[in-house]
Structure formats: C-alpha cells, structure tokens
Write a protein that holds these residues in place. Sequence first.
Motif, PDB file in Angstrom:
ATOM      1  N   MET A   1      48.704   0.932  31.695  1.00 40.52           N
ATOM      2  CA  MET A   1      48.943   0.921  30.259  1.00 40.52           C
ATOM      3  C   MET A   1      47.719   0.391  29.522  1.00 40.52           C
ATOM      4  O   MET A   1      47.081  -0.549  29.962  1.00 40.52           O
ATOM      5  N   THR A   2      47.476   0.989  28.399  1.00 38.16           N
ATOM      6  CA  THR A   2      46.335   0.541  27.602  1.00 38.16           C
ATOM      7  C   THR A   2      46.792  -0.452  26.540  1.00 38.16           C
ATOM      8  O   THR A   2      47.922  -0.391  26.056  1.00 38.16           O
ATOM      9  N   TRP A   3      45.915  -1.340  26.201  1.00 35.20           N
ATOM     10  CA  TRP A   3      46.195  -2.325  25.166  1.00 35.20           C
ATOM     11  C   TRP A   3      45.935  -1.684  23.811  1.00 35.20           C
ATOM     12  O   TRP A   3      45.041  -0.861  23.671  1.00 35.20           O
ATOM     13  N   ASN A   4      46.727  -2.064  22.814  1.00 38.83           N
ATOM     14  CA  ASN A   4      46.567  -1.494  21.476  1.00 38.83           C
ATOM     15  C   ASN A   4      46.444  -2.618  20.454  1.00 38.83           C
ATOM     16  O   ASN A   4      47.440  -3.104  19.936  1.00 38.83           O
ATOM     17  N   ARG A   5      45.231  -3.008  20.173  1.00 38.76           N
ATOM     18  CA  ARG A   5      44.956  -4.101  19.235  1.00 38.76           C
ATOM     19  C   ARG A   5      45.506  -3.819  17.839  1.00 38.76           C
ATOM     20  O   ARG A   5      45.736  -4.725  17.061  1.00 38.76           O
ATOM     21  N   ASN A   6      45.753  -2.549  17.533  1.00 37.10           N
ATOM     22  CA  ASN A   6      46.198  -2.181  16.199  1.00 37.10           C
ATOM     23  C   ASN A   6      47.704  -1.950  16.104  1.00 37.10           C
ATOM     24  O   ASN A   6      48.162  -1.341  15.149  1.00 37.10           O
ATOM     25  N   ASN A   7      48.479  -2.421  17.072  1.00 36.48           N
ATOM     26  CA  ASN A   7      49.924  -2.249  16.946  1.00 36.48           C
ATOM     27  C   ASN A   7      50.453  -3.201  15.870  1.00 36.48           C
ATOM     28  O   ASN A   7      49.802  -4.175  15.495  1.00 36.48           O
ATOM     29  N   ALA A   8      51.624  -2.917  15.353  1.00 32.45           N
ATOM     30  CA  ALA A   8      52.161  -3.643  14.199  1.00 32.45           C
ATOM     31  C   ALA A   8      52.309  -5.138  14.446  1.00 32.45           C
ATOM     32  O   ALA A   8      51.998  -5.953  13.569  1.00 32.45           O
ATOM     33  N   ILE A   9      52.754  -5.528  15.616  1.00 33.49           N
ATOM     34  CA  ILE A   9      52.959  -6.957  15.897  1.00 33.49           C
ATOM     35  C   ILE A   9      51.624  -7.673  16.016  1.00 33.49           C
ATOM     36  O   ILE A   9      51.440  -8.754  15.453  1.00 33.49           O
ATOM     37  N   ARG A  36      46.408 -18.348  25.977  1.00 32.19           N
ATOM     38  CA  ARG A  36      46.245 -17.030  26.610  1.00 32.19           C
ATOM     39  C   ARG A  36      47.265 -16.047  26.039  1.00 32.19           C
ATOM     40  O   ARG A  36      46.944 -14.883  25.799  1.00 32.19           O
ATOM     41  N   PHE A  37      48.502 -16.512  25.819  1.00 34.45           N
ATOM     42  CA  PHE A  37      49.533 -15.636  25.268  1.00 34.45           C
ATOM     43  C   PHE A  37      49.155 -15.163  23.870  1.00 34.45           C
ATOM     44  O   PHE A  37      49.290 -13.978  23.543  1.00 34.45           O
ATOM     45  N   ILE A  38      48.669 -16.072  23.024  1.00 35.65           N
ATOM     46  CA  ILE A  38      48.262 -15.688  21.663  1.00 35.65           C
ATOM     47  C   ILE A  38      47.140 -14.664  21.719  1.00 35.65           C
ATOM     48  O   ILE A  38      47.166 -13.659  21.009  1.00 35.65           O
ATOM     49  N   ARG A  39      46.170 -14.896  22.578  1.00 36.80           N
ATOM     50  CA  ARG A  39      45.060 -13.945  22.704  1.00 36.80           C
ATOM     51  C   ARG A  39      45.562 -12.570  23.131  1.00 36.80           C
ATOM     52  O   ARG A  39      45.171 -11.552  22.567  1.00 36.80           O
ATOM     53  N   GLU A  40      46.418 -12.545  24.144  1.00 35.84           N
ATOM     54  CA  GLU A  40      46.940 -11.269  24.629  1.00 35.84           C
ATOM     55  C   GLU A  40      47.817 -10.589  23.574  1.00 35.84           C
ATOM     56  O   GLU A  40      47.775  -9.369  23.426  1.00 35.84           O
ATOM     57  N   LEU A  41      48.590 -11.369  22.841  1.00 33.74           N
ATOM     58  CA  LEU A  41      49.423 -10.821  21.777  1.00 33.74           C
ATOM     59  C   LEU A  41      48.565 -10.169  20.700  1.00 33.74           C
ATOM     60  O   LEU A  41      48.811  -9.034  20.288  1.00 33.74           O
ATOM     61  N   GLU A  42      47.542 -10.867  20.248  1.00 35.24           N
ATOM     62  CA  GLU A  42      46.664 -10.336  19.204  1.00 35.24           C
ATOM     63  C   GLU A  42      45.820  -9.166  19.695  1.00 35.24           C
ATOM     64  O   GLU A  42      45.374  -8.342  18.901  1.00 35.24           O
ATOM     65  N   ILE A  53      57.222 -13.702  22.151  1.00 35.86           N
ATOM     66  CA  ILE A  53      56.788 -13.081  20.893  1.00 35.86           C
ATOM     67  C   ILE A  53      57.613 -13.654  19.751  1.00 35.86           C
ATOM     68  O   ILE A  53      57.079 -14.006  18.700  1.00 35.86           O
ATOM     69  N   ASN A  54      58.917 -13.789  19.962  1.00 31.54           N
ATOM     70  CA  ASN A  54      59.771 -14.355  18.917  1.00 31.54           C
ATOM     71  C   ASN A  54      59.416 -15.803  18.602  1.00 31.54           C
ATOM     72  O   ASN A  54      59.517 -16.222  17.454  1.00 31.54           O
ATOM     73  N   GLN A  55      58.992 -16.573  19.591  1.00 28.92           N
ATOM     74  CA  GLN A  55      58.554 -17.945  19.321  1.00 28.92           C
ATOM     75  C   GLN A  55      57.431 -17.966  18.299  1.00 28.92           C
ATOM     76  O   GLN A  55      57.417 -18.794  17.393  1.00 28.92           O
ATOM     77  N   VAL A  56      56.495 -17.043  18.457  1.00 28.06           N
ATOM     78  CA  VAL A  56      55.357 -16.970  17.534  1.00 28.06           C
ATOM     79  C   VAL A  56      55.818 -16.428  16.184  1.00 28.06           C
ATOM     80  O   VAL A  56      55.495 -16.985  15.128  1.00 28.06           O
ATOM     81  N   LEU A  57      56.603 -15.350  16.194  1.00 30.74           N
ATOM     82  CA  LEU A  57      57.064 -14.755  14.939  1.00 30.74           C
ATOM     83  C   LEU A  57      57.931 -15.718  14.135  1.00 30.74           C
ATOM     84  O   LEU A  57      57.884 -15.716  12.900  1.00 30.74           O
ATOM     85  N   LEU A  58      58.719 -16.543  14.795  1.00 24.87           N
ATOM     86  CA  LEU A  58      59.567 -17.510  14.091  1.00 24.87           C
ATOM     87  C   LEU A  58      58.745 -18.474  13.244  1.00 24.87           C
ATOM     88  O   LEU A  58      59.181 -18.897  12.180  1.00 24.87           O
ATOM     89  N   PHE A  59      57.547 -18.804  13.701  1.00 25.00           N
ATOM     90  CA  PHE A  59      56.669 -19.670  12.921  1.00 25.00           C
ATOM     91  C   PHE A  59      56.389 -19.064  11.551  1.00 25.00           C
ATOM     92  O   PHE A  59      56.261 -19.765  10.558  1.00 25.00           O
ATOM     93  N   PHE A  60      56.322 -17.726  11.498  1.00 27.29           N
ATOM     94  CA  PHE A  60      56.053 -17.026  10.245  1.00 27.29           C
ATOM     95  C   PHE A  60      57.342 -16.563   9.556  1.00 27.29           C
ATOM     96  O   PHE A  60      57.302 -15.812   8.586  1.00 27.29           O
ATOM     97  N   GLY A  61      58.500 -17.001  10.070  1.00 26.99           N
ATOM     98  CA  GLY A  61      59.773 -16.652   9.460  1.00 26.99           C
ATOM     99  C   GLY A  61      60.254 -15.249   9.783  1.00 26.99           C
ATOM    100  O   GLY A  61      60.994 -14.654   9.003  1.00 26.99           O
ATOM    101  N   HIS A  62      59.860 -14.708  10.924  1.00 28.02           N
ATOM    102  CA  HIS A  62      60.242 -13.357  11.325  1.00 28.02           C
ATOM    103  C   HIS A  62      60.754 -13.349  12.761  1.00 28.02           C
ATOM    104  O   HIS A  62      60.526 -14.298  13.508  1.00 28.02           O
ATOM    105  N   THR A  63      61.427 -12.274  13.155  1.00 23.88           N
ATOM    106  CA  THR A  63      61.830 -12.056  14.544  1.00 23.88           C
ATOM    107  C   THR A  63      61.699 -10.574  14.865  1.00 23.88           C
ATOM    108  O   THR A  63      61.628  -9.736  13.968  1.00 23.88           O
ATOM    109  N   LEU A  64      61.692 -10.282  16.149  1.00 25.80           N
ATOM    110  CA  LEU A  64      61.741  -8.884  16.586  1.00 25.80           C
ATOM    111  C   LEU A  64      63.135  -8.356  16.299  1.00 25.80           C
ATOM    112  O   LEU A  64      64.128  -9.038  16.549  1.00 25.80           O
ATOM    113  N   THR A  65      63.214  -7.165  15.760  1.00 28.34           N
ATOM    114  CA  THR A  65      64.507  -6.539  15.510  1.00 28.34           C
ATOM    115  C   THR A  65      64.417  -5.055  15.833  1.00 28.34           C
ATOM    116  O   THR A  65      63.350  -4.454  15.709  1.00 28.34           O
TER     117      THR A  65
END
Length: 79
Positions: A1-9, A36-42, A53-65
Amino acid sequence: MTWNRNNAISEFVRRRRKEAGLTQLELADISGVGIRFIRELEQGKPNLMADKINQVLLFFGHTLTPTEISDETRRNLGS
C-alpha cells in the motif's frame, strides 16, 4: 500500500496542528500518542489504528465517523 500525504485526515491533522501552533511532538504529548504515530498519521500511512486516530482527532473536537459515498466513488474503489 502506498502512503497518501494528501488524504483528508492527514491534511486535517496537519492543518489543525499548525493552526494551534503545535509541533508534532507537542501534539503527541497532549493527545497521548507517540511521536512516530503523529508522523505516520500526517504522512498518510494507510493502516493506522482507528482508536489512536480518534485520540488525536478528539483533541481538535472531532472523531472518525462513517460517511456516505457516492455510487461512482464506490464503483471506483476497486480501481
């Protein structure tokens, strides 16, 4: 699988982190995940754990849905 730096998350987290004036290390510390997780996520790693991912998104007041996609998008998923 390829990494996609431009995905929405990836784009959302990177943009919101920068708007908050945080480094990747600071966001990792605040959200309780590793740097490492933040780097890989970004960078758009395709197989990250949803709960982290939800742990990080919760900081910004969002969740995966679940989001409905168009029939055209669904047909193109196998491409």
